[in-house]
Scaffold this motif. Structure first.
Motif, PDB file in Angstrom:
ATOM      1  N   ALA A  51       0.838  -1.204   0.000  1.00  0.00           N
ATOM      2  CA  ALA A  51       0.000   0.000   0.000  1.00  0.00           C
ATOM      3  C   ALA A  51       0.872   1.253   0.000  1.00  0.00           C
ATOM      4  N   LEU A  52       1.941   1.243   0.790  1.00  0.00           N
ATOM      5  CA  LEU A  52       2.846   2.392   0.846  1.00  0.00           C
ATOM      6  C   LEU A  52       3.597   2.563  -0.472  1.00  0.00           C
ATOM      7  N   LEU A  53       4.090   1.460  -1.036  1.00  0.00           N
ATOM      8  CA  LEU A  53       4.816   1.539  -2.310  1.00  0.00           C
ATOM      9  C   LEU A  53       3.904   2.041  -3.430  1.00  0.00           C
ATOM     10  N   ASN A  54       2.676   1.575  -3.454  1.00  0.00           N
ATOM     11  CA  ASN A  54       1.722   2.046  -4.478  1.00  0.00           C
ATOM     12  C   ASN A  54       1.433   3.535  -4.309  1.00  0.00           C
ATOM     13  N   TYR A  55       1.323   3.974  -3.050  1.00  0.00           N
ATOM     14  CA  TYR A  55       1.092   5.397  -2.773  1.00  0.00           C
ATOM     15  C   TYR A  55       2.263   6.231  -3.290  1.00  0.00           C
ATOM     16  N   LEU A  56       3.492   5.777  -3.028  1.00  0.00           N
ATOM     17  CA  LEU A  56       4.676   6.491  -3.513  1.00  0.00           C
ATOM     18  C   LEU A  56       4.685   6.557  -5.040  1.00  0.00           C
ATOM     19  N   LYS A  57       4.399   5.418  -5.657  1.00  0.00           N
ATOM     20  CA  LYS A  57       4.429   5.346  -7.131  1.00  0.00           C
ATOM     21  C   LYS A  57       3.364   6.241  -7.757  1.00  0.00           C
ATOM     22  N   GLU A  58       2.163   6.235  -7.170  1.00  0.00           N
ATOM     23  CA  GLU A  58       1.067   7.060  -7.699  1.00  0.00           C
ATOM     24  C   GLU A  58       1.366   8.551  -7.592  1.00  0.00           C
ATOM     25  N   ASN A  59       2.271   8.902  -6.674  1.00  0.00           N
ATOM     26  CA  ASN A  59       2.570  10.316  -6.463  1.00  0.00           C
ATOM     27  C   ASN A  59       3.949  10.721  -6.982  1.00  0.00           C
ATOM     28  N   GLY A  60       4.455   9.966  -7.963  1.00  0.00           N
ATOM     29  CA  GLY A  60       5.639  10.413  -8.696  1.00  0.00           C
ATOM     30  C   GLY A  60       6.970   9.859  -8.246  1.00  0.00           C
ATOM     31  N   PHE A  61       6.993   8.971  -7.247  1.00  0.00           N
ATOM     32  CA  PHE A  61       8.257   8.378  -6.811  1.00  0.00           C
ATOM     33  C   PHE A  61       8.448   7.069  -7.569  1.00  0.00           C
ATOM     34  N   GLU A  62       9.538   6.955  -8.311  1.00  0.00           N
ATOM     35  CA  GLU A  62       9.783   5.772  -9.129  1.00  0.00           C
ATOM     36  C   GLU A  62      10.186   4.590  -8.250  1.00  0.00           C
ATOM     37  N   VAL A  63       9.365   3.556  -8.226  1.00  0.00           N
ATOM     38  CA  VAL A  63       9.653   2.386  -7.409  1.00  0.00           C
ATOM     39  C   VAL A  63       8.861   1.196  -7.926  1.00  0.00           C
ATOM     40  N   GLU A  64       9.435  -0.004  -7.787  1.00  0.00           N
ATOM     41  CA  GLU A  64       8.721  -1.228  -8.134  1.00  0.00           C
ATOM     42  C   GLU A  64       7.954  -1.722  -6.921  1.00  0.00           C
ATOM     43  N   THR A  65       6.759  -2.206  -7.157  1.00  0.00           N
ATOM     44  CA  THR A  65       5.988  -2.785  -6.049  1.00  0.00           C
ATOM     45  C   THR A  65       6.420  -4.227  -5.834  1.00  0.00           C
ATOM     46  N   GLY A  66       6.083  -4.776  -4.663  1.00  0.00           N
ATOM     47  CA  GLY A  66       6.536  -6.112  -4.276  1.00  0.00           C
ATOM     48  C   GLY A  66       6.074  -7.200  -5.218  1.00  0.00           C
ATOM     49  N   SER A  67       6.872  -8.273  -5.321  1.00  0.00           N
ATOM     50  CA  SER A  67       6.534  -9.374  -6.225  1.00  0.00           C
ATOM     51  C   SER A  67       6.150 -10.651  -5.481  1.00  0.00           C
ATOM     52  N   LEU A  68       6.274 -10.657  -4.151  1.00  0.00           N
ATOM     53  CA  LEU A  68       5.965 -11.863  -3.388  1.00  0.00           C
ATOM     54  C   LEU A  68       4.461 -12.046  -3.214  1.00  0.00           C
ATOM     55  N   LYS A  69       4.002 -13.268  -3.339  1.00  0.00           N
ATOM     56  CA  LYS A  69       2.589 -13.596  -3.191  1.00  0.00           C
ATOM     57  C   LYS A  69       2.251 -13.788  -1.712  1.00  0.00           C
ATOM     58  N   PRO A  70       0.985 -13.591  -1.346  1.00  0.00           N
ATOM     59  CA  PRO A  70       0.594 -13.844   0.053  1.00  0.00           C
ATOM     60  C   PRO A  70       0.753 -15.317   0.402  1.00  0.00           C
ATOM     61  N   ARG A  71       0.987 -15.577   1.671  1.00  0.00           N
ATOM     62  CA  ARG A  71       1.153 -16.950   2.128  1.00  0.00           C
ATOM     63  C   ARG A  71      -0.149 -17.480   2.704  1.00  0.00           C
ATOM     64  N   LYS A  72      -0.349 -18.762   2.555  1.00  0.00           N
ATOM     65  CA  LYS A  72      -1.555 -19.385   3.081  1.00  0.00           C
ATOM     66  C   LYS A  72      -1.509 -19.381   4.597  1.00  0.00           C
ATOM     67  N   GLN A  73      -2.595 -18.918   5.211  1.00  0.00           N
ATOM     68  CA  GLN A  73      -2.666 -18.838   6.663  1.00  0.00           C
ATOM     69  C   GLN A  73      -3.518 -19.967   7.220  1.00  0.00           C
ATOM     70  N   THR A  74      -3.134 -20.457   8.377  1.00  0.00           N
ATOM     71  CA  THR A  74      -3.966 -21.408   9.108  1.00  0.00           C
ATOM     72  C   THR A  74      -4.875 -20.614  10.030  1.00  0.00           C
ATOM     73  N   GLU A  75      -6.166 -20.713   9.793  1.00  0.00           N
ATOM     74  CA  GLU A  75      -7.115 -19.938  10.590  1.00  0.00           C
ATOM     75  C   GLU A  75      -7.078 -20.369  12.051  1.00  0.00           C
ATOM     76  N   LYS A  76      -6.979 -19.400  12.937  1.00  0.00           N
ATOM     77  CA  LYS A  76      -6.990 -19.698  14.364  1.00  0.00           C
ATOM     78  C   LYS A  76      -8.398 -20.112  14.779  1.00  0.00           C
ATOM     79  N   LEU A  77      -8.499 -21.299  15.360  1.00  0.00           N
ATOM     80  CA  LEU A  77      -9.798 -21.789  15.791  1.00  0.00           C
ATOM     81  C   LEU A  77     -10.046 -21.418  17.248  1.00  0.00           C
ATOM     82  N   HIS A  78     -11.265 -21.042  17.528  1.00  0.00           N
ATOM     83  CA  HIS A  78     -11.650 -20.689  18.888  1.00  0.00           C
ATOM     84  C   HIS A  78     -12.584 -21.790  19.389  1.00  0.00           C
TER      85      HIS A  78
END
Length: 347
Positions: A147-174
């Motif tokens: 979100a921060l990198l996209n904000y920088l890029k949208e406002n004129g700062f040259e930067v690549e956004t992250g390339s890593l995919k989200p990781r699968k989470q184990t849902e915490k059971l209650h």
């Protein structure tokens, strides 16, 4: 139109801010810092804040009209100045305290790269993210970083956004609670506010740490039969209409609409209030089992609703889930005009 007239809006915690569009970008301001004004509406008594926010809206609008629709005509001289400027602009938005702390922490890491490379190498952002081994932490930081990198890029700062995919989470059971009545009696003898929180979490399936904690008397219907919560205070961002069972209503004594039901003032307890109380209660409880949390009351209520109604659709709306798949997986949820009091959990 380059500039819309600022609208005055109120946050759930009683703070006012103004919101407007400038050159197709939505902007929110809590104070007059960006126009070099000392006006801070939320430093005033509650009854005066709206009027001060309206004054701030006029001051900001006039300032932008007289300054070529810009807060600052001075162009940053280099990449580091631009980075610092954009981060400060991001932090001036009406963000939560925790979110601001996260952005500040991430930006300090990124700033070192800007000093050396005049940008933020994607190799660094990937390495930075991979420090987080826990999937939940990884995904949370990844979301904020992108979100921060996209904000920088949208406002004129040259930067690549992250390339890593989200990781699968184990849902915490209650773990569900077998004997709700006995445990509620034990909670009641420990702390009245925690008891009321547990009642709402079980009987109305509200999430304890925000939806319950931020409840105001103005959220209730006049007869206390229903609670209406706006999407800005709900995880799914959808409005919720919740029946209030009789065993909860008989514990209530309605107060001023603007007051929080626990503090009897317009200001609610801090976000860790019930977490802290529950931790203290667990240390003395004779009934709490492992993996039972405050959310176990919500989980237990959801199971009872499903057993009683047999309706996944009702369950999804009751839990406030955005997808029926979530309800199928975790069997918990809430947002219902069509759920009646008879469908709600009973003690």
């Amino acid at each position: 139109m380059e500039l819309s007239y600022p609208k005055v809006k109120r946050k759930a915690n009683g703070e006012y801010f103004i919101e407007f569009t400038l050159k197709s970008k939505r902007i929110r301001l809590l104070n007059g810092q960006r126009i070099k004004s000392q006006l801070r509406p939320n430093d005033f008594p509650l009854k005066d804040r709206k009027a001060k926010a309206e004054l701030l809206a006029k001051k900001v609008y006039d300032y932008l009209e007289n300054n070529n629709y810009s807060f600052d005509n001075q162009v940053p001289k280099n990449e580091l100045e631009l980075f610092d400027y954009l981060v400060s602009q991001k932090l001036s938005e009406p963000l939560s305290v925790n979110y601001k702390k996260t952005i500040e922490s991430i930006s300090k890491e990124l700033r070192g790269q800007v000093i050396i490379y005049k940008t933020i190498p994607i190799e660094f952002t990937n390495k930075f993210l991979n420090k987080y081994k826990n999937p939940t932490s990884f995904n949370t930081i990844r979301r904020h970083l992108n979100a921060l990198l996209n904000y920088l890029k949208e406002n004129g700062f040259e930067v690549e956004t992250g390339s890593l995919k989200p990781r699968k989470q184990t849902e915490k059971l209650h773990k569900p609670i077998d004997n709700i009545g006995l445990l509620l009696d034990e909670v009641k003898s420990f702390n009245g506010n925690l008891y009321l929180c547990c009642l709402f979490t079980f009987g109305c399936l509200l999430r304890p740490h925000r939806e319950v904690r931020q409840l105001r008397w103005g959220d209730f219907s006049d007869d206390l039969m229903y609670i209406s919560i706006g999407g800005d205070r709900v995880k799914s961002k959808r409005n919720r209409i919740v029946p209030v069972p009789e065993f909860i209503r008989e514990q209530l004594s309605i107060g001023k609409k603007e007051n929080n039901i626990f503090t009897n003032t317009p200001i609610e307890f801090n976000e860790d209030y019930f977490k802290t109380l529950w931790g203290r209660f667990k240390r003395v409880s004779k009934l709490i089992e492992q993996q039972q949390t405050l959310y176990s009351f919500r989980h237990s209520g959801a199971i009872e609703i499903f057993k009683r109604t047999g309706s996944i659709t009702k369950l999804q709306k009751a839990m406030g889930h955005s997808s029926i798949n979530v309800s199928l997986t975790y069997l918990r949820g809430l947002e219902i005009p069509e759920l009646n009091e008879e469908d709600m959990p009973m003690i």
